[in-house]
Design an enzyme around this catalytic site. Structure first.
Site, PDB file in Angstrom:
ATOM      1  N   HIS A 269     -38.606 -34.743  -0.329  1.00  0.00           N
ATOM      2  CA  HIS A 269     -39.310 -34.947   0.941  1.00  0.00           C
ATOM      3  C   HIS A 269     -38.384 -34.764   2.123  1.00  0.00           C
ATOM      4  O   HIS A 269     -37.154 -34.880   2.019  1.00  0.00           O
ATOM      5  CB  HIS A 269     -39.952 -36.341   0.988  1.00  0.00           C
ATOM      6  CG  HIS A 269     -38.963 -37.472   1.023  1.00  0.00           C
ATOM      7  ND1 HIS A 269     -38.348 -37.898   2.168  1.00  0.00           N
ATOM      8  CD2 HIS A 269     -38.496 -38.279   0.019  1.00  0.00           C
ATOM      9  CE1 HIS A 269     -37.543 -38.911   1.898  1.00  0.00           C
ATOM     10  NE2 HIS A 269     -37.613 -39.168   0.604  1.00  0.00           N
ATOM     11  N   CYS A 283     -35.162 -40.589  -4.391  1.00  0.00           N
ATOM     12  CA  CYS A 283     -35.802 -39.347  -3.959  1.00  0.00           C
ATOM     13  C   CYS A 283     -34.760 -38.320  -3.513  1.00  0.00           C
ATOM     14  O   CYS A 283     -33.574 -38.633  -3.362  1.00  0.00           O
ATOM     15  CB  CYS A 283     -36.764 -39.621  -2.808  1.00  0.00           C
ATOM     16  SG  CYS A 283     -38.308 -40.395  -3.331  1.00  0.00           S
TER      17      CYS A 283
END
Length: 313
Positions: A269, A283
């Site tokens: 992301h 992440c």
């Protein structure tokens, strides 16, 4: 899959001398009375000086032995040998012309760009980064954070220490194709590779790298935040994109932009903070402008290969 220690539920923000000429033939002149005079010709550095000697005496003109003229060579030691000469010799290049031609390019070598700079040189840098697949922000001549992240990606791709300063060497290197070292040479033609050691993400299309991004992965530590505990680890293995979430989304561990989930709550992301060190809850953070391009390219089901162990430079 292998090496999954624990999965985060969403991800948040951080954590010369000239040879002498031959002397001319002697010439005797017999004139009136007086002491012998020696008259030097014009001299120059590195030239042979000829003198003409006038002898006097009482011998009538036309009688007596022939007079002898002696020559003397004079050299100067303090004037450069390539100073412009007078006479019939070939013209020589002056040192001023040579120096000018040599020092002009040297000034261009001093150009160094840094974050915050603006102008035509930054514009050139952004264009070169875009052609190489490193930069996807505005080509506006402003050295902002998105440009800096692209510079870091290029430097890491070339095995250079990532830093914001860009000198002439980086600009020249951007003109040369990089040697590609895929993490998974036998992987799918279209895929995403995540290199934990070098903190570099690469997207392939038809087995060619088309997007190369700086990234920041799991900090590899335990955490407890907002009632959620776990290990900040980015799992290693072969995965596929399972879900896409456009725009901003906020979870218990922070906000994410244009998320591509590939295992549980772990996603690739965009983020406003993508440091050089691994700093996420697991992440894969990438620059915001790069996440826009990545989101358009990668669809659900595309392979994601994660290799290596996170390395802190």
């Amino acid at each position: 899959m292998r090496g999954i220690v624990a999965l985060a539920v969403g991800c948040g923000l951080p954590l010369l001398a000239t040879p002498p000429t031959k002397a001319a033939s002697a010439k005797a002149v017999d004139t009136g009375t007086g002491p012998a005079d020696t008259t030097p010709a014009e001299t120059g550095p590195g030239d042979t000086t000829r003198t003409r000697t006038t002898r006097t005496g009482t011998v009538p003109a036309g009688t007596g032995p022939a007079d002898t003229t002696r020559t003397r060579t004079t050299r100067t030691g303090t004037v450069p040998a390539d100073t412009t000469r007078t006479g019939t010799g070939p013209a020589e290049t002056t040192p001023t012309e040579t120096t000018t031609a040599r020092t002009a390019p040297a000034k261009a070598e001093m150009v160094v760009l840094r974050p915050g700079d603006r102008g035509a040189n930054v514009l050139l840098l952004q264009r070169k980064l875009r052609r190489g697949g490193y930069y996807f922000g505005n080509v506006n001549g402003v050295y902002d954070d998105q440009t800096k992240f692209a510079v870091w990606a290029f430097q890491k791709k070339r095995r250079l220490r990532p830093q914001g300063a860009v000198g002439p060497g980086i600009l020249r290197a951007l003109e040369r194709p990089a040697r590609n070292r895929p993490l998974v040479p036998t992987g799918a033609d279209n895929r995403v590779e995540i290199d934990l050691r070098n903190q570099l993400l690469t997207v392939y299309r038809q087995r060619r790298p088309v997007l190369i991004s700086h990234m920041s992965t799991g900090a590899e530590r335990s955490y407890c935040e907002n009632g959620h505990c776990g290990n900040a680890v980015t799992p290693v293995g072969d995965f596929r994109v399972t879900k896409r979430s456009p725009g901003w989304s906020t979870g218990p561990l922070g906000a994410m932009y244009n998320s591509l989930y590939f295992v549980g709550g772990i996603a690739i992301h965009g983020s406003t903070k993508v440091p050089l060190t691994p700093a996420s809850h697991g992440c894969v953070r990438i620059p915001l402008t790069t996440s826009v391009r990545l989101y358009r390219m990668v669809q659900v089901g595309e392979p994601v290969y994660v290799r290596g162990k996170a390395y802190t430079p």
